[in-house]
Scaffold this active site. Sequence first.
Site, PDB file in Angstrom:
ATOM      1  N   ASN A  47      26.477  56.798  36.815  1.00  0.00           N
ATOM      2  CA  ASN A  47      25.423  57.751  36.454  1.00  0.00           C
ATOM      3  C   ASN A  47      25.301  57.894  34.940  1.00  0.00           C
ATOM      4  O   ASN A  47      25.500  58.956  34.358  1.00  0.00           O
ATOM      5  CB  ASN A  47      25.654  59.105  37.128  1.00  0.00           C
TER       6      ASN A  47
ATOM      7  N   ASP B   6      38.354  62.063  38.202  1.00  0.00           N
ATOM      8  CA  ASP B   6      36.956  62.489  38.103  1.00  0.00           C
ATOM      9  C   ASP B   6      36.689  63.066  36.714  1.00  0.00           C
ATOM     10  O   ASP B   6      36.005  64.085  36.569  1.00  0.00           O
ATOM     11  CB  ASP B   6      36.588  63.484  39.200  1.00  0.00           C
TER      12      ASP B   6
END
Length: 445
Positions: free
Chosen positions: A96, A304
Amino acid sequence: MAQTFDTIFRSGIVVNQDGVGLRDIGISNGRIAAIGNLGGASAGEMIDATGLHILPGVVDSQVHFREPGLEHKEDLESGSRSAVLGGVTAVFEMPNTKPLTTSAETLEDKVRRGRHHMHCDFAFWVGGTRDNANDVAELERLPGAAGVKVFMGSSTGDLLVEDDEGVRSILRNTRRRAAFHSEDEFRLREREGLRVPNDPSSHPVWRDEIAALKCTERLVRIARETRARIHVLHISTAEEIEFLKDHKDVASCEATPHHLTLDASQYATLGTLLQMNPPVRDARHRDGVWKGIGQGIVDVLGSDHAPHTLEEKSKPYPASPSGMTGVQTLVPIMLDHVNAGRLSIERFVDLSSHGPNRLFGMASKGRIAVGYDADLTIVDMKRRDTITNAQVGSKAGWTPYDGKIVTGWPVGTIIRGRKVMWEGEIVTLSQGEPVLFGEALPASM
């Protein structure tokens, strides 16, 4: 005739397939050449590892380094600097970015940007979308590809694939294990009104455990229909752990240090710094994810790492973005859990090195074994230190663990035989290379 190596690590406590024990490691041409008592051998460099644990290089298979397009938050150099400062030898970076990593061209551009610019080795997830569903079988086998990543919730634009048929169209074509952000977008839309302005503790109320479980149940059903292998990222609920234990034939899963360490009571002190997708939840769910660690249901750890600037994070909820730094703190936070008795050092190695090797088919990485890349994470299990914002290598410059005292600390990061980080200093120029995978090896090496 005495053996000669480029480097020998002497008298370290090596953790590998033989268990935990005092061993020397001999390295030649960037690879592990011998393990055992190398007392009669010589080397260009002898490193005394007495009292230190030598682990297989830690792999963080979920990071967001923001390049290209969002370099004010992070870039490949700064994110990988943070990684090696934390003992991480390889990362898998997410799609992304701007532009999205959804084509052969955008993947090739990232690989070019990363090579010898990143401090650690790397691979890039390719975003699975409706538009490229027919191409994913080719995309996932390109050089530098970690596989295909799909966002079923918590994304916008072309990367969001929230419906069953869209997911099915991608999984029909994957051959490698595909990774998923699993939150039910339809439920999230229905519940948006539950967000309370200026109250980030309403974040897990909005993005509740049912949104996560419902999506994971749908995902497993589609995986079975399409005979695909899937990987559920950042498990955050006790219910998903209970569900996935019956579906390990098709579904692997990842836990994050923040879902294992933090809980919803800390919204009161951390505010939007605690805001993540899926959310940090109450202690019941944290304990449920720990059950998944203890029962072997969780396969890997991933940080993450998703940095935003403090200015962005200081916006009032829900205008504040979700995400926190994590790649640099993965090792010290988890070693602190090891020292607290919540998991063994062998289980940590299984989650952070052997697990990524096994799940994603990494070639010559993830083990301390002869013939493998000499990727080593060297840690002092007795060192007590304090995590601070000042240590953070990321451009974001902050960590939710600022001020936290931990026991267990990374003191050396060795990548393909090169000492990259030693005692908190980067000592070798960036020489990162793409990770190779058994299911995507180039035709000629």
